[in-house]
Design an enzyme around this catalytic site. Structure first.
Site, short mmCIF file in Angstrom:
data_model
loop_
_atom_site.label_atom_id
_atom_site.label_comp_id
_atom_site.label_asym_id
_atom_site.label_seq_id
_atom_site.Cartn_x
_atom_site.Cartn_y
_atom_site.Cartn_z
CG HIS A 112 -1.90 1.17 1.17
ND1 HIS A 112 -3.15 1.06 0.60
CD2 HIS A 112 -1.80 2.46 1.60
CE1 HIS A 112 -3.78 2.22 0.67
NE2 HIS A 112 -2.97 3.09 1.28
CB CYS A 113 2.05 3.36 -2.62
SG CYS A 113 3.15 4.77 -2.92
N PRO A 114 1.36 5.20 0.30
CG PRO A 114 2.75 6.09 1.94
CD PRO A 114 2.51 4.85 1.16
CG ASN A 129 -5.21 7.71 -0.52
OD1 ASN A 129 -5.08 6.96 0.44
ND2 ASN A 129 -6.33 8.39 -0.73
#
Length: 322
Positions: free
Chosen positions: A151-153, A156
């Site tokens: 999951h890549c912030p 998002n």
């Protein structure tokens, strides 16, 4: 219930802060390069035009791949991987050992070859689905994601089967965008730094633009190199840290088909589309060809009806030695 919904809403809103930050930095870099550098600082028209053409080429590809990564919804398991109503009711009443027997029966005919560390069928109690190979539950997205990488912030979003190609291209074009800016700004950075050019409002933008571009290039280069290595090995970030477990045990190269085939798995057969953030990846995310150290007779051939298509999984010891 109300406070919980308010908290979830706040979390979802705050999750967009990194994306907003990236877009503000990119917006400022566009203004600084096009207006302050090219229009107000560079005197030569031929140099100015050539810089602007190449800059906009990288800028368009960068923004295109970035927003494709953001907007591509993570793919989730199809209904074929859900337990039937009767099985689900029975599963909820039974003890762990009996639950595994129910899952094993339900998994017959499904292309599910990976297991938990203890050898159990992988099942998500939250989503109530048998997890396809390489599928994992993302607590941030609150869903099971096919071929989940991480999951890549900064986007998002979950990076997985549906947008992994877009993510790799986003890294590539953001790196090219930064290195092009740093390389073309360098001579004017030096001239401003050594006072060969007069102090104008462009000085701050040009000096800061070089530092920001160089800093982002260095940080993105390491991440991009790592994901190129993952593509070449046909692994996800999760699999790189924890080898997938098959019926015959862990195998970090279980999904590797050889370098060229591994690249094709992500980018597709037609090389003319590799550079564009257009979906061309192989498969449907539910089943993957495996190369096993020890042949599992149950993995020789399994047919599965998914979304009206008949799929077949084949695994052999001597398959794909490229």
């Amino acid at each position: 219930m109300a406070p919980h919904h308010v908290l979830k809403c706040c979390q979802r809103s705050l999750a967009w802060i990194p994306v907003i930050f990236i877009n503000l930095v990119v917006g400022w870099s566009y203004y600084a390069y096009v207006v302050e550098l090219c229009i107000f600082t560079i005197p030569n028209n031929a140099e100015k035009i050539s810089y602007l053409v190449v800059f906009h080429l990288f800028f368009i590809m960068f923004i295109w791949s970035y927003w494709k990564t953001i907007c591509s919804r993570p793919a989730s398991p199809s209904k074929e991987f859900c337990l039937a109503k009767v099985e689900k009711e029975q599963y909820e009443k039974e003890q762990p050992d009996a639950q595994q027997n129910i899952l094993k029966k339900a998994a017959v005919g499904l292309p599910v070859y990976t297991r938990t560390g203890t050898g159990a069928v992988r099942y998500c109690d939250h989503c109530q689905v048998i997890k396809p190979d390489r599928c994992h539950h993302c607590s941030t997205c609150d869903m099971c994601v096919l071929k989940m990488d991480h999951h890549c912030p900064w986007v998002n979003n979950c990076v997985g089967f549906s947008n992994y190609k877009f993510f790799v291209l986003f890294l590539a074009y953001s790196m090219l965008y930064c290195v092009f800016i740093a390389a073309t700004v360098l001579q004017y950075f030096i001239k401003f730094w050594t006072n060969q050019l007069p102090d104008t409002h462009a000085k701050f933008h040009v000096l800061f633009l070089f530092f920001v571009a160089a800093m982002f290039f260095i940080s993105i280069l390491s991440l991009f190199s790592y994901h190129l290595w993952l593509v070449g090995k046909n692994r996800t970030t999760i699999e790189a840290f924890r080898a997938p477990v098959f019926r015959n045990g862990p195998d970090k190269n279980g999904f590797s088909l050889g370098f060229s085939r591994n690249v094709v798995e992500v980018f597709g057969d037609q090389k003319k589309y590799w550079m564009f953030p257009i979906y061309t990846s192989h498969g449907d995310g539910h089943s993957f060809v495996t190369r096993l150290l020890t042949l599992d007779p149950e993995q020789i051939a399994v047919g599965l009806q998914i979304n009206g298509k008949r799929l077949f999984m084949v695994s052999r010891v001597d398959l794909f030695h490229s």
